[in-house]
Scaffold this motif. Structure first.
Motif, PDB file in Angstrom:
ATOM      1  N   LEU A  54      63.997  -1.972 -28.047  1.00 29.32           N
ATOM      2  CA  LEU A  54      63.552  -0.884 -27.197  1.00 29.32           C
ATOM      3  C   LEU A  54      64.762  -0.147 -26.632  1.00 29.32           C
ATOM      4  O   LEU A  54      65.881  -0.677 -26.615  1.00 29.32           O
ATOM      5  CB  LEU A  54      62.692  -1.410 -26.050  1.00 29.32           C
ATOM      6  N   ALA A  55      64.529   1.046 -26.137  1.00 24.87           N
ATOM      7  CA  ALA A  55      65.617   1.807 -25.512  1.00 24.87           C
ATOM      8  C   ALA A  55      65.945   1.285 -24.124  1.00 24.87           C
ATOM      9  O   ALA A  55      67.059   1.465 -23.632  1.00 24.87           O
ATOM     10  CB  ALA A  55      65.238   3.291 -25.437  1.00 24.87           C
ATOM     11  N   GLY A  69      46.215   1.200 -33.404  1.00 23.81           N
ATOM     12  CA  GLY A  69      46.956  -0.025 -33.680  1.00 23.81           C
ATOM     13  C   GLY A  69      48.420   0.030 -33.326  1.00 23.81           C
ATOM     14  O   GLY A  69      49.115  -0.994 -33.394  1.00 23.81           O
ATOM     15  N   GLN A  70      48.929   1.194 -32.960  1.00 26.91           N
ATOM     16  CA  GLN A  70      50.292   1.256 -32.455  1.00 26.91           C
ATOM     17  C   GLN A  70      50.339   0.675 -31.043  1.00 26.91           C
ATOM     18  O   GLN A  70      49.304   0.542 -30.384  1.00 26.91           O
ATOM     19  CB  GLN A  70      50.805   2.695 -32.477  1.00 26.91           C
ATOM     20  N   VAL A  71      51.540   0.332 -30.593  1.00 19.97           N
ATOM     21  CA  VAL A  71      51.701  -0.284 -29.275  1.00 19.97           C
ATOM     22  C   VAL A  71      52.545   0.619 -28.395  1.00 19.97           C
ATOM     23  O   VAL A  71      53.668   1.001 -28.760  1.00 19.97           O
ATOM     24  CB  VAL A  71      52.353  -1.676 -29.387  1.00 19.97           C
ATOM     25  N   TRP A  72      52.007   0.941 -27.233  1.00 18.93           N
ATOM     26  CA  TRP A  72      52.694   1.782 -26.248  1.00 18.93           C
ATOM     27  C   TRP A  72      53.177   0.894 -25.111  1.00 18.93           C
ATOM     28  O   TRP A  72      52.418   0.066 -24.595  1.00 18.93           O
ATOM     29  CB  TRP A  72      51.726   2.851 -25.724  1.00 18.93           C
ATOM     30  N   TRP A  93      55.662   1.858 -30.456  1.00 18.58           N
ATOM     31  CA  TRP A  93      56.038   1.052 -31.624  1.00 18.58           C
ATOM     32  C   TRP A  93      55.002   1.219 -32.720  1.00 18.58           C
ATOM     33  O   TRP A  93      53.800   1.119 -32.475  1.00 18.58           O
ATOM     34  CB  TRP A  93      56.139  -0.418 -31.230  1.00 18.58           C
ATOM     35  N   ASP A  94      55.476   1.488 -33.935  1.00 19.78           N
ATOM     36  CA  ASP A  94      54.610   1.671 -35.091  1.00 19.78           C
ATOM     37  C   ASP A  94      54.693   0.424 -35.967  1.00 19.78           C
ATOM     38  O   ASP A  94      55.751   0.149 -36.558  1.00 19.78           O
ATOM     39  CB  ASP A  94      55.063   2.897 -35.883  1.00 19.78           C
ATOM     40  N   PRO A  95      53.616  -0.361 -36.080  1.00 17.26           N
ATOM     41  CA  PRO A  95      53.677  -1.581 -36.893  1.00 17.26           C
ATOM     42  C   PRO A  95      53.861  -1.309 -38.382  1.00 17.26           C
ATOM     43  O   PRO A  95      54.340  -2.180 -39.114  1.00 17.26           O
ATOM     44  CB  PRO A  95      52.326  -2.258 -36.614  1.00 17.26           C
ATOM     45  N   ASP A  96      53.510  -0.102 -38.852  1.00 16.43           N
ATOM     46  CA  ASP A  96      53.672   0.223 -40.275  1.00 16.43           C
ATOM     47  C   ASP A  96      55.138   0.395 -40.651  1.00 16.43           C
ATOM     48  O   ASP A  96      55.545   0.072 -41.773  1.00 16.43           O
ATOM     49  CB  ASP A  96      52.896   1.487 -40.626  1.00 16.43           C
ATOM     50  N   THR A  97      55.929   0.919 -39.722  1.00 16.09           N
ATOM     51  CA  THR A  97      57.351   1.153 -39.998  1.00 16.09           C
ATOM     52  C   THR A  97      58.260   0.211 -39.215  1.00 16.09           C
ATOM     53  O   THR A  97      59.470   0.189 -39.454  1.00 16.09           O
ATOM     54  CB  THR A  97      57.735   2.603 -39.654  1.00 16.09           C
ATOM     55  N   ASN A  98      57.677  -0.550 -38.280  1.00 17.62           N
ATOM     56  CA  ASN A  98      58.442  -1.465 -37.430  1.00 17.62           C
ATOM     57  C   ASN A  98      59.559  -0.723 -36.698  1.00 17.62           C
ATOM     58  O   ASN A  98      60.701  -1.195 -36.613  1.00 17.62           O
ATOM     59  CB  ASN A  98      59.017  -2.626 -38.252  1.00 17.62           C
ATOM     60  N   THR A  99      59.228   0.441 -36.153  1.00 15.69           N
ATOM     61  CA  THR A  99      60.221   1.259 -35.452  1.00 15.69           C
ATOM     62  C   THR A  99      59.691   1.688 -34.087  1.00 15.69           C
ATOM     63  O   THR A  99      58.480   1.767 -33.863  1.00 15.69           O
ATOM     64  CB  THR A  99      60.583   2.522 -36.261  1.00 15.69           C
ATOM     65  N   TRP A 100      60.633   1.976 -33.199  1.00 14.88           N
ATOM     66  CA  TRP A 100      60.342   2.436 -31.842  1.00 14.88           C
ATOM     67  C   TRP A 100      60.763   3.890 -31.678  1.00 14.88           C
ATOM     68  O   TRP A 100      61.740   4.332 -32.290  1.00 14.88           O
ATOM     69  CB  TRP A 100      61.105   1.604 -30.820  1.00 14.88           C
ATOM     70  N   LYS A 101      60.044   4.630 -30.834  1.00 15.45           N
ATOM     71  CA  LYS A 101      60.513   5.950 -30.423  1.00 15.45           C
ATOM     72  C   LYS A 101      60.126   6.186 -28.973  1.00 15.45           C
ATOM     73  O   LYS A 101      59.116   5.686 -28.483  1.00 15.45           O
ATOM     74  CB  LYS A 101      59.960   7.055 -31.319  1.00 15.45           C
TER      75      LYS A 101
END
Length: 254
Positions: A54-55, A69-72, A93-101
């Motif tokens: 995380l940032a 299904g994404q996590v905020w 967090w996007d579980p499909d790409t395993n990335t945070w923004k």
């Protein structure tokens, strides 16, 4: 709560949020901005996988599974129940790409005793936080996820499909049922109604219910067993081809 480790004062793991975002899979926020996936689906040996960073450090923040299904993750502070390190911006967090923004910013800090909860319209209400501590929050805010907006950058809300017909009474496990919407249904998701306190939502479960064809009326199947989906109330969302959800219909499972 703080624990001493290697000559440093570190956050207790109990102040860091985790949430089940898919059957048998938990996203857990750990120390030093680290996130991990705990996969409990192997009955002999659960597996742990990296889920990026995380940032911000977010002690007493809350992770919320969204309708897709994404996590905020919102709120929290790098310094505990303290405004010095409070995080106003939020992360997705996007579980499909395993990335945070990093996404929307809050107007005020959400710390100890705060809560975040997914609502029927796909938004998330956040409220409370701080007591006992630097402030007592008797207010709330609403987060509007990206799936509610047009993708042209206008900032306008997208047109939503409507659920015309879906069961509202008891649905058993591993049971087929039909859902009708105002337009072709591209996706159906099921989210257990939440119960959140102290950085942890004990109830949330998320399911993608397979849709065999795109049509106004589709047949889907409920989760296989109470081991995966405990009895109770769930939010049923239908999605159009543009990735916009309906307002949820509450159904009772089990």
């Amino acid at each position: 709560m703080l624990t001493k480790y290697s000559n440093k004062i570190e956050p207790s793991q109990a102040s860091l949020s985790s949430v089940m975002y898919a059957p048998g899979k938990v996203l857990a926020i750990r120390k030093y901005r680290k996130a991990v996936i705990v996969d409990l689906n192997d009955p002999v040996k659960p597996a742990v996988f990296a889920a990026g960073y995380l940032a911000k450090d977010r002690q007493f923040g809350t992770a919320t599974v969204l309708a897709n299904g994404q996590v905020w993750v919102n709120g929290g502070s790098s310094t505990g129940n303290d405004l010095v390190g409070a995080a106003l911006d939020t992360e997705l967090w996007d579980p499909d790409t395993n990335t945070w923004k990093t996404v929307a910013s809050a107007a005020t800090a959400r710390l100890y005793h705060s809560a975040s909860l997914l609502l029927l319209d796909g938004t998330v209400i956040t409220g409370g936080g701080g007591a006992q501590g630097p402030l007592t929050q008797l207010n709330g805010e609403i987060y509007y996820p990206p799936y509610l907006f047009k993708t042209d950058g206008s900032g306008e809300f997208a047109l939503r499909p409507d659920i015309i017909d879906a069961p509202t009474t008891l649905v058993n496990w591993d049971q087929q049922f039909s859902v009708e919407a105002s337009e072709s249904i591209a996706r159906v998701t099921l989210v257990r109604a939440g119960a959140v306190t102290h950085a942890f939502n004990q109830e949330t479960r998320f399911f993608d219910l397979p849709v065999s064809e795109t049509a106004n009326i589709v047949t889907v199947q409920s989760p296989a067993s109470p081991n995966l989906a405990p009895p109770g109330f769930y939010l049923l969302f239908v999605w159009n081809a543009s990735g916009v959800p309906s307002i949820a219909r509450i159904i009772q499972l089990g």
